[in-house]
Design a protein around this motif. Structure first.
Motif, short mmCIF file in Angstrom:
data_model
loop_
_atom_site.label_atom_id
_atom_site.label_comp_id
_atom_site.label_asym_id
_atom_site.label_seq_id
_atom_site.Cartn_x
_atom_site.Cartn_y
_atom_site.Cartn_z
N PHE A 225 29.44 48.09 32.67
CA PHE A 225 30.35 48.76 31.73
C PHE A 225 30.63 47.86 30.54
O PHE A 225 30.90 46.67 30.71
N GLY A 226 30.53 48.44 29.36
CA GLY A 226 30.89 47.70 28.15
C GLY A 226 30.09 46.44 27.93
O GLY A 226 30.63 45.46 27.42
N GLY A 227 28.82 46.46 28.31
CA GLY A 227 27.98 45.28 28.12
C GLY A 227 28.17 44.19 29.14
O GLY A 227 27.74 43.05 28.93
N MET A 228 28.84 44.50 30.25
CA MET A 228 29.08 43.50 31.30
C MET A 228 28.58 44.01 32.65
O MET A 228 28.74 45.20 32.97
N ASP A 229 28.01 43.09 33.42
CA ASP A 229 27.65 43.35 34.81
C ASP A 229 28.85 42.99 35.68
O ASP A 229 29.44 41.91 35.52
N TYR A 230 29.20 43.88 36.60
CA TYR A 230 30.31 43.63 37.54
C TYR A 230 29.78 43.73 38.96
O TYR A 230 29.10 44.69 39.33
N TRP A 231 30.14 42.74 39.77
CA TRP A 231 29.85 42.77 41.21
C TRP A 231 31.14 42.43 41.95
O TRP A 231 31.69 41.33 41.78
N ALA A 232 31.62 43.37 42.75
CA ALA A 232 32.80 43.13 43.59
C ALA A 232 32.33 43.01 45.04
O ALA A 232 31.54 43.83 45.50
N VAL A 233 32.83 41.99 45.74
CA VAL A 233 32.41 41.79 47.13
C VAL A 233 33.61 41.32 47.94
O VAL A 233 34.41 40.50 47.49
N SER A 234 33.74 41.87 49.16
CA SER A 234 34.88 41.52 50.02
C SER A 234 34.61 42.05 51.43
O SER A 234 33.69 42.86 51.65
N ASP A 235 35.44 41.59 52.37
CA ASP A 235 35.38 42.15 53.71
C ASP A 235 36.38 43.31 53.86
O ASP A 235 36.64 43.78 54.97
N LEU A 236 36.92 43.77 52.73
CA LEU A 236 37.78 44.96 52.76
C LEU A 236 37.01 46.16 53.28
O LEU A 236 35.78 46.22 53.21
#
Length: 254
Positions: A225-236
């Motif tokens: 989004f908006g020229g950015m790579d996002y990676w979210a990681v968790s044990d949630l």
């Protein structure tokens, strides 16, 4: 470790073959060494390029015949029948082994992880290492106006840092990390005692909707989004991480 030792470990680091202590040593060195960063980026680029560009050949059914035809033929003078029989079986055996070798090589190539799969494994590995080494944050603060300026001069981009404490995802800090052959921002959030790593770096692709997956018991979500790579990681739980991602998107999009 000194500069020379790190350079010797880089190939194994690219292939994710190092133990935890060596991995951490390499990453600490990479964070402050521009020469090694360039060398790592070149080695990873070659590795990824080979996986993407290497041609795949499917052995045709006539391969055994062509191999057999290329082998030395018997002399014009006829040999005893048992000799002809043994040579025919020898040729067939050689042809069969050649076909098996090609099939085995193709299987090895097809078994190699894609660039995206390799990056996914990197994200999970970095998340796990940050927990095991008790190194979640280089700058520990719940104030977005403290965390965001901390990255100035350390990265060639400014990561969006948002406060999501009212939504149940308080900010705990940030750190420098290394992914996809480059330094990246790692923002640390928490939800009900569960740490969440949010990795951010500039993207060369178009905006992409969140895509969830699971690796080694951890849930991951990747989006652009908006020229950015996002990676979210968790044990949630998957639904809780989904709520986190939606909150990030909402706050960043304001």
């Amino acid at each position: 470790m000194d500069h020379k030792e790190i350079l010797e470990l880089l190939p194994a680091y690219v292939d994710q073959e190092l133990g935890l202590s060596d991995m951490l040593a390499v990453e600490r060195h990479l964070a402050g060494c521009a020469d090694c960063q360039r060398e790592y980026a070149e080695q990873r680029s070659v590795s990824v390029g080979l996986k993407k560009a290497a041609p795949y050949f499917e052995a045709p059914a006539s391969l055994a015949q062509r191999i057999s035809a290329s082998l030395p033929q018997e002399q014009l003078n006829p040999a005893p029948r048992y000799r002809s029989w043994s040579f025919n079986w020898l040729n067939a055996g050689i042809a069969t082994l050649s076909v098996l070798a090609i099939v085995w090589s193709a299987g090895l190539y097809l078994g190699l992880p894609s660039a995206q799969e390799q990056l996914t494994e990197e994200v999970v590995s970095n998340h796990v290492r940050s927990l095991q080494a008790n190194h979640l944050a280089d700058v520990a603060s719940s104030d977005q106006h403290t965390v965001k300026p901390w990255f100035n001069g350390k990265l060639n981009f400014s990561p969006p840092v948002v406060d999501m404490a009212p939504q149940g995802f308080p900010l705990e800090g940030g750190r420098l990390d290394y992914l996809d052959g480059r330094p990246v921002a790692a923002l640390v959030y928490r939800h009900n005692k569960h740490p969440i790593n949010l990795f951010i770096w500039p993207s060369t692709g178009k905006d992409a909707a969140p895509r969830a997956q699971e690796r080694q018991g951890y849930h991951l979500v990747h989006w652009v989004f908006g020229g950015m790579d996002y990676w979210a990681v968790s044990d949630l739980a998957a639904n809780e991480l989904d709520d986190f991602v939606k909150t990030v998107q909402s706050e960043v999009g304001k």
